[in-house]
Design an enzyme around this catalytic site. Structure first.
Site, PDB file in Angstrom:
ATOM      1  CB  SER A  13      36.294  29.845   2.863  1.00  0.00           C
ATOM      2  OG  SER A  13      35.714  29.940   4.149  1.00  0.00           O
ATOM      3  CG  HIS A  38      32.933  27.818   0.815  1.00  0.00           C
ATOM      4  ND1 HIS A  38      32.214  26.715   0.403  1.00  0.00           N
ATOM      5  CD2 HIS A  38      33.352  27.540   2.076  1.00  0.00           C
ATOM      6  CE1 HIS A  38      32.208  25.809   1.366  1.00  0.00           C
ATOM      7  NE2 HIS A  38      32.884  26.286   2.404  1.00  0.00           N
ATOM      8  CG  ASP A  40      32.868  27.855   5.701  1.00  0.00           C
ATOM      9  OD1 ASP A  40      32.542  26.738   5.253  1.00  0.00           O
ATOM     10  OD2 ASP A  40      33.898  28.454   5.353  1.00  0.00           O
ATOM     11  CG  MET A  42      30.689  27.223  11.230  1.00  0.00           C
ATOM     12  SD  MET A  42      32.379  27.545  11.778  1.00  0.00           S
ATOM     13  CE  MET A  42      33.283  27.098  10.308  1.00  0.00           C
ATOM     14  CG  HIS A  71      30.319  23.989   4.327  1.00  0.00           C
ATOM     15  ND1 HIS A  71      31.678  23.925   4.575  1.00  0.00           N
ATOM     16  CD2 HIS A  71      29.787  22.874   4.890  1.00  0.00           C
ATOM     17  CE1 HIS A  71      31.950  22.831   5.255  1.00  0.00           C
ATOM     18  NE2 HIS A  71      30.823  22.182   5.470  1.00  0.00           N
ATOM     19  CG  MET A  73      29.952  22.989   8.801  1.00  0.00           C
ATOM     20  SD  MET A  73      31.536  23.845   8.789  1.00  0.00           S
ATOM     21  CE  MET A  73      31.133  25.243   7.752  1.00  0.00           C
ATOM     22  CG  MET A 142      34.642  18.628   5.516  1.00  0.00           C
ATOM     23  SD  MET A 142      34.523  20.377   5.135  1.00  0.00           S
ATOM     24  CE  MET A 142      35.657  21.132   6.264  1.00  0.00           C
ATOM     25  CG  PHE A 148      38.065  26.333  14.401  1.00  0.00           C
ATOM     26  CD1 PHE A 148      37.698  27.474  15.115  1.00  0.00           C
ATOM     27  CD2 PHE A 148      37.755  25.086  14.927  1.00  0.00           C
ATOM     28  CE1 PHE A 148      37.042  27.368  16.337  1.00  0.00           C
ATOM     29  CE2 PHE A 148      37.089  24.971  16.152  1.00  0.00           C
ATOM     30  CZ  PHE A 148      36.735  26.117  16.852  1.00  0.00           C
ATOM     31  CG  ASP A 180      35.883  23.634   2.994  1.00  0.00           C
ATOM     32  OD1 ASP A 180      36.739  24.528   3.087  1.00  0.00           O
ATOM     33  OD2 ASP A 180      34.755  23.709   3.544  1.00  0.00           O
TER      34      ASP A 180
HETATM   35  C1  DX5 Z   1      35.966  24.885   7.879  1.00  0.00           C
HETATM   36  C2  DX5 Z   1      35.369  25.537   6.662  1.00  0.00           C
HETATM   37  C3  DX5 Z   1      36.334  25.942   5.611  1.00  0.00           C
HETATM   38  C4  DX5 Z   1      37.382  26.888   6.078  1.00  0.00           C
HETATM   39  C5  DX5 Z   1      38.567  26.800   5.173  1.00  0.00           C
HETATM   40  O1  DX5 Z   1      34.939  24.374   8.670  1.00  0.00           O
HETATM   41  O2  DX5 Z   1      34.436  24.680   6.052  1.00  0.00           O
HETATM   42  O3  DX5 Z   1      35.643  26.470   4.483  1.00  0.00           O
HETATM   43  O4  DX5 Z   1      36.949  28.201   6.153  1.00  0.00           O
HETATM   44  O5  DX5 Z   1      39.560  27.631   5.678  1.00  0.00           O
HETATM   45  P1  DX5 Z   1      41.080  27.457   5.289  1.00  0.00           P
HETATM   46  O6  DX5 Z   1      41.175  27.606   3.796  1.00  0.00           O
HETATM   47  O7  DX5 Z   1      41.727  28.563   6.026  1.00  0.00           O
HETATM   48  O8  DX5 Z   1      41.498  26.093   5.738  1.00  0.00           O
HETATM   49 ZN    ZN Z   2      33.439  25.309   4.166  1.00  0.00          ZN
END
Ligand code: DX5
Ligand code: ZN
Length: 221
Positions: A13, A38, A40, A42, A71, A73, A142, A148, A180
């Site tokens: 990620s 991956h 993310d 947001m 992904h 969000m 999740m 975060f 994740d």
């Molecule tokens: C959180 C993200 C994850 C996150 C995972 O909202 O979807 O992909 O970056 O990070 P770690 O591996 O540090 O938990």
């Molecule tokens: Zn993610």
């Protein structure tokens, strides 16, 4: 499909990467053996954090040839899906809560020629996807609340992973089961034992001195 996947997919990620060097970081994990990248996205509204949008996805497309696993969000999500498809995303995953019509959202992703994913928050039941499985290529569980990196793994989700594994196997289709959040060499074993076949990891990879060793440690977990 074989019930026990032979090789676990690893999707680093980028959220935990050095944002001043995203191109270099993306190439580094791809060269270190990552299967998917991956990403993310947001919006500070659907989740309490802001990361990056389609321009960054597009800029990174020329740096890696592995699939870009996006992904989302963000909410509402539908208006932005074409932009991510155009930016070069290979997989687009959405939360059922990010729009009023999940079935329509998945149809939209598929109509753009992309693999479609559904993401289940810790409190979201598996029933949220029971009736749309025919439109799903990826299911993501999740194991933290989204928003975060670096949060602690929520072990109560292992039961959900087991239920989804059975549900996927019953379809006979090649739906990838991703996990994740809080995935480390310590939690990877439980996650894979419960039936996941793709591990997403930010901190466990990008905070390690050697990305290839970190990826190998997750696969071995
Ligand atoms: C959180 C993200 C994850 C996150 C995972 O909202 O979807 O992909 O970056 O990070 P770690 O591996 O540090 O938990
Ligand atoms: Zn993610």
């Amino acid at each position: 499909m074989d019930n026990a996947p032979t090789r676990i997919l690893i999707a680093p990620s980028l959220l935990a990467a050095d944002f001043a060097r995203l191109g270099e970081e993306s190439r580094a994990v791809a060269e270190a053996g990552a299967d998917w990248l991956h990403m993310d996205v947001m919006d500070g509204h659907f989740v309490p954090n802001i990361s990056f949008g389609p321009l960054v996805v597009k800029a990174l497309r020329r740096h890696v040839s592995i699939p870009m696993d996006v992904h989302l969000m963000i909410g509402p999500v539908d208006p932005y899906i074409p932009a991510f498809a155009e930016a070069g995303a290979d997989h687009i995953s959405v939360h059922p809560e990010s729009g009023p019509h999940l079935h329509r959202t998945l149809q939209l992703i598929r109509s753009l020629g992309k693999k479609s994913g559904v993401v289940l928050n810790p409190a979201t039941p598996v029933e949220a996807i029971t009736h749309v499985l025919d439109l799903v290529d990826i299911i993501m569980v999740m194991t933290v609340n989204p928003g975060f990196g670096g949060q602690a793994f929520i072990a109560s989700q292992l039961g959900k992973i087991r239920v989804l594994r059975r549900m996927i196997d019953e379809t006979g289709r090649d739906i990838v089961l991703q996990v994740d959040g809080g995935v480390t060499p310590q939690t990877a074993g439980q996650v894979c034992g419960a039936g996941a076949d793709c591990l997403i990891a930010g901190t466990a990879i990008f905070s390690a001195p050697d990305y290839a060793a970190a990826i190998m440690a997750l696969r071995a977990g």
